[in-house]
Design a protein around this motif. Structure first.
Motif, mmCIF file in Angstrom:
data_model
loop_
_atom_site.group_PDB
_atom_site.id
_atom_site.type_symbol
_atom_site.label_atom_id
_atom_site.label_comp_id
_atom_site.label_asym_id
_atom_site.label_seq_id
_atom_site.Cartn_x
_atom_site.Cartn_y
_atom_site.Cartn_z
ATOM 1 N N UNK A 72 44.089 16.894 53.895
ATOM 2 C CA UNK A 72 43.054 16.350 54.778
ATOM 3 C C UNK A 72 41.692 16.990 54.557
ATOM 4 N N UNK A 73 41.683 18.245 54.076
ATOM 5 C CA UNK A 73 40.404 18.949 53.997
ATOM 6 C C UNK A 73 40.472 20.083 52.993
ATOM 7 N N UNK A 74 39.293 20.545 52.615
ATOM 8 C CA UNK A 74 39.136 21.767 51.827
ATOM 9 C C UNK A 74 38.542 22.822 52.749
ATOM 10 N N UNK A 75 39.189 23.990 52.810
ATOM 11 C CA UNK A 75 38.649 25.118 53.564
ATOM 12 C C UNK A 75 38.026 26.095 52.567
ATOM 13 N N UNK A 76 36.742 26.302 52.700
ATOM 14 C CA UNK A 76 36.088 27.317 51.879
ATOM 15 C C UNK A 76 36.122 28.635 52.641
ATOM 16 N N UNK A 77 36.720 29.658 52.031
ATOM 17 C CA UNK A 77 36.860 30.967 52.675
ATOM 18 C C UNK A 77 36.128 32.013 51.837
ATOM 19 N N UNK A 78 35.180 32.684 52.458
ATOM 20 C CA UNK A 78 34.444 33.760 51.797
ATOM 21 C C UNK A 78 34.813 35.065 52.487
ATOM 22 N N UNK A 79 35.385 35.985 51.720
ATOM 23 C CA UNK A 79 35.956 37.222 52.266
ATOM 24 C C UNK A 79 35.106 38.432 51.899
ATOM 25 N N UNK A 80 34.965 39.338 52.857
ATOM 26 C CA UNK A 80 34.353 40.634 52.582
ATOM 27 C C UNK A 80 34.922 41.657 53.561
ATOM 28 N N UNK A 81 34.634 42.934 53.313
ATOM 29 C CA UNK A 81 35.158 44.005 54.158
ATOM 30 C C UNK A 81 34.013 44.852 54.696
ATOM 31 N N UNK A 82 34.137 45.218 55.940
ATOM 32 C CA UNK A 82 33.095 46.011 56.585
ATOM 33 C C UNK A 82 33.022 47.410 55.973
ATOM 34 N N UNK A 83 31.818 47.953 56.016
ATOM 35 C CA UNK A 83 31.620 49.290 55.477
ATOM 36 C C UNK A 83 31.625 49.337 53.968
ATOM 37 N N UNK A 84 31.449 48.171 53.337
ATOM 38 C CA UNK A 84 31.437 48.109 51.867
ATOM 39 C C UNK A 84 32.715 48.682 51.268
ATOM 40 N N UNK A 85 33.832 48.496 51.975
ATOM 41 C CA UNK A 85 35.121 49.021 51.512
ATOM 42 C C UNK A 85 35.685 48.140 50.396
ATOM 43 N N UNK A 86 36.462 48.766 49.529
ATOM 44 C CA UNK A 86 37.156 48.050 48.457
ATOM 45 C C UNK A 86 38.644 48.375 48.577
#
Length: 376
Positions: A223-237
């Motif tokens: 039914x749809x495309x979900x665009x998900x943009x992920x990041x982490x607080x504190x510039x964590x990796x």
């Protein structure tokens, strides 16, 4: 450091968690093998059973994120989009920058009831990874060699088989094709410049074939495309090892919903749509780096108890006989038996570490370093 935090760093506990995951996974794979007999009789029953079997395995990894490390996940989206989660088939486009990005995706799948039925376009090498690849095989995951001339028929056939899937599914696409590294980014942007495409700062140039094929084959199902943009607080990796050591992270995900009918039917136009989407994703990452958050209303879906209960059930079943066996080994006083057992522990430790290594960026594939130079 509190007692619980200290215990989470102990190697013995990591081994026990790994033991439960590996042995339960082998049991689940065996049961999945047995369910193949159902396919000629009832394909949909086979699929429903395998969704639940896969959930029992994948939810153990989600448990580590949610209950062991207590990592928090915040969605930045709108109420109308949240209300559709888990109630429709969808294609998920996720940036591929972090070692645990798949785990953050899975925790959202779990919280909205689609973890067992989640799908992915996976590289063929993963098919041969014990537990992970074997479970995916029974889930009808689409595997590809990342060589479009060889993959076209396999991918199209695999996607079309999913048209009558009985459970709501989220089909994950890493359109960048490989995890972000500085080297791959440099090569990717050289290709972008050669093609006259805008330079991306935080993403690799998306590879459009998988996306346009998925949209074409799943149109009428998804039914749809979900665009998900992920990041982490504190510039964590974050890393999977960090999760195993109980480190807590704060993940932020910006989710945008695009009805499938808004995506062009024409392949070239759909490819252009995807390139534009990644320019928007890049802008979202820039906003995040400047303001520390994505635009949009914030939602924190509550974690559910099922992942923890599932793991505790497997641990109860598997660890009791293990402890009895270990006591018997040391009570025997046999040096040969004890050394054999310690050798097994060492091998098990190595095996668990290799499984974790599949997610590590520095041990990722070289795909993208040169492949971007080839025409899609």
């Amino acid at each position: 450091m509190g007692l619980l935090a200290f215990l989470k760093t102990q190697f013995v506990l990591h081994l026990l968690v790994g033991f439960v995951f590996v042995v339960s996974g082998l049991v689940i794979n065996f049961v999945q093998l047995c369910t193949l007999a159902l396919w000629p009789v009832s394909k949909q029953l086979y699929r429903r059973l395998n969704c639940r079997l896969a959930y029992s395995l994948w939810s153990q990894l989600v448990m580590l994120l949610e209950w062991w490390s207590c990592t928090e996940c915040t969605l930045f989206t709108d109420q109308a989009t949240v209300e559709r989660f888990g109630k429709e088939h969808a294609v998920i486009i996720l940036n591929h920058n972090f070692e645990i990005d798949f785990l953050c995706g899975w925790t959202m799948c779990e919280r909205f009831g689609v973890l067992g039925s989640s799908k992915v376009l996976a590289k063929k090498e993963l098919l041969y990874v014990p537990l992970i690849g074997w479970t995916w095989y029974f889930l009808e995951i689409v595997f590809c060699k990342r060589k479009w001339e060889e993959d076209r028929d396999t991918v199209v056939e695999g996607l079309r088989r999913l048209s009558d899937y009985p459970e709501y599914m989220w089909f994950l696409l890493y359109c960048e094709g490989t995890r972000f590294t500085e080297t791959k980014h440099r090569v990717s942007m050289e290709v972008a410049a050669a093609k006259g495409l805008p330079v991306l700062k935080y993403h690799l140039l998306p590879r459009t074939k998988g996306f346009t094929t998925a949209v074409k084959c799943l149109r009428g199902t998804v039914a749809a495309v979900y665009d998900v943009t992920l990041n982490f607080r504190g510039n964590k990796n974050p890393s999977l090892l960090g999760i195993l050591y109980g480190k807590k992270y704060e993940a932020d995900m910006c989710v945008r919903r695009f009805p499938l009918e808004d995506i062009p039917l024409d392949e070239k136009e759909a490819a252009q749509w995807l390139h534009k989407l990644y320019q928007e994703k890049d802008a979202l990452q820039e906003i995040y780096n400047q303001k520390g958050m994505f635009p949009g209303e914030q939602f924190k879906p509550a974690r559910r108890p099922w992942t923890l209960l599932n793991f505790l059930s497997w641990a109860t079943i598997l660890l009791s006989p293990l402890f009895s066996f270990v006591l018997g080994v040391f009570a025997s006083g046999s040096p040969l038996l004890i050394l054999t057992f310690l050798g097994f522990v060492g091998a098990a430790s190595f095996g668990v570490r290799r499984l974790i290594g599949v997610t590590e960026i520095e041990k990722g594939s070289s795909y993208g370093n040169q492949e971007f130079k080839k025409k899609e």
